[in-house]
Scaffold this active site. Structure first.
Site: not given
Length: 408
Positions: A105, A107-108, A154, A158, A220, A222-223, A260, A290-291, A364
């Site tokens: 998850a 990428f798209d 990155n 989300f 993640s 990032n949230t 995840k 993992s993430n 990556t």
């Protein structure tokens, strides 16, 4: 050629609306990379590595990502030329796949490039993370290349087109007679939600009937506050709710649910998570380990040390493999694991498998190596299995997990 013209129109429209490309030189570079990509369409994959990828890396990281998604969307990338060996064939949560290598998850994110990713030779495809409501994500710039470390940081946050739009795209793909890809949907929560559990329940209800598997992403970095959902009490509440939502589905009510995990968990956190998923009402069908990591202790590109966000790529490889081995041991090998983090070769994939992973994802490596990395990994992994005396991936799974456990 019509596809190419459509792609150019899309790029030009995006450029007019948002001033993403900072100079004519960047536009020219991107167009040159795309044209060169067209010329290597017929399996001349080495040209991607030698010419296209270095040119693409001259572009801003997020621009390169968007171009890669567009190239897959319009199926402009080289089609896989490798015939998957029988020792790579595997059962994937009730579906047969010809190889255990998937696209992670991130990428798209919005189900735009699934067919193009299938063309590259992936055994399964994971889209998302998808949030209930559309959201822009974090401010730009939010993606950074660490070229010397073969890594990316990155902090997308989300960015998503939302449940309705993504579900409509996936539904239309499912209606096509020629569509046979295995597709999972990674579920996230909206940044400003007051009811995060309900966000995941909404995802189960929306995508459960059409997905081959669902991923509850609570890892993640990032949230804000997302990783708090990995705590014992909150994870229990969340998994009880998503299991209940799945049981109420009228179609595909046994859709696999995966969890995840973060690579930044300590051992006590891992034990707590295993205790939760062993509860009857909190069971999951698999783990993704993992993430991305917030750690920066093994990167050489020091100018990025203070950049916020999740680190992926080579610096994450050993850390994620160790976590796979730990979770494999804690679960006694009873829960399938998808291993992800720093995989760019067949040897890397084999290490994840012998540490306890049944399947492997990359991301990556695709950014640094180009589309032919998928075939190279599969071919090298098949050779590794033969050399080590394993008849298939399943036989190798967890075969040497103790080697990857931390020293006591």
């Amino acid at each position: 050629m019509n596809q190419f013209n459509s792609l150019l129109r899309t790029m030009l429209q995006s450029t007019r609306k948002i001033n993403r490309l900072r100079s004519l030189g960047i536009v020219t570079t991107g167009a040159a990379a795309l044209c060169l990509g067209i010329t290597v369409y017929h399996n001349q994959d080495h040209l991607f590595r030698s010419f296209v990828m270095p040119v693409v890396r001259l572009l801003p990281a997020e621009t390169s990502h968007n171009l890669a998604v567009l190239a897959c969307k319009y199926r402009l990338c080289p089609t896989s030329s490798y015939m998957d060996d029988m020792n790579l064939h595997n059962s994937f949560f009730g579906r047969l796949i010809s190889n255990p290598i998937g696209i992670a998850a991130g990428f798209d994110k919005n189900a735009e490039a699934i067919c193009g990713l299938k063309d590259l030779g992936f055994g399964f495809i994971e889209i998302g993370s998808v949030t209930p409501l559309a959201q822009e994500g974090n401010d730009k710039p939010r993606v950074f290349r660490l070229i010397n470390d073969r890594a990316i940081i990155n902090r997308y946050g989300f960015n998503s087109d939302g449940h309705d739009v993504v579900a409509d795209r996936l539904r239309k793909l499912r209606e096509r007679e020629d569509f046979n890809a295995v597709v999972g949907v990674n579920l996230g929560r909206n940044r400003d939600t007051q009811t995060p559990v309900n966000d995941y329940v909404s995802g189960i209800k929306t995508f459960g009937p059409m997905a081959d598997y669902l991923v509850v992403n609570v890892s993640s970095p990032n949230t804000h506050g997302l990783r708090d959902l990995q705590s014992k009490s909150k994870l229990t509440e969340l998994l009880e709710a998503v299991n209940h939502a799945r049981a109420e589905l009228k179609h595909n009510e046994k859709v696999p649910i995966l969890l995840k995990l973060s690579p930044d968990l300590d051992f006590d956190d891992m034990k707590d998570i295993v205790a939760v998923i062993n509860k009857k009402n909190c069971r999951v069908d698999g783990l993704i380990v993992s993430n991305t990591t917030v750690a920066r202790d093994n990167i050489t590109d020091i100018k990025f040390v203070n950049e916020m966000g999740g680190l992926s790529g080579e610096p994450l490889r050993a850390r994620s493999t160790m976590l796979i081995a730990q979770m494999y041991e804690l679960t006694k090998g009873s829960i399938p694991i998808i291993g992800v983090g720093g995989v760019s070769s067949g040897q890397d994939a084999f290490e994840k498998i012998e540490a306890g992973a049944s399947f492997v994802q990359i991301y990556t490596a695709l950014a640094y190596e180009g589309p032919d990395v998928v075939d190279r990994i599969k071919e090298q992994l098949s050779s590794q299995l033969k050399q080590r005396g394993f008849s298939n991936v399943r036989a190798a799974t967890g075969s040497n997990y103790k080697q990857y456990l931390p020293s006591k």
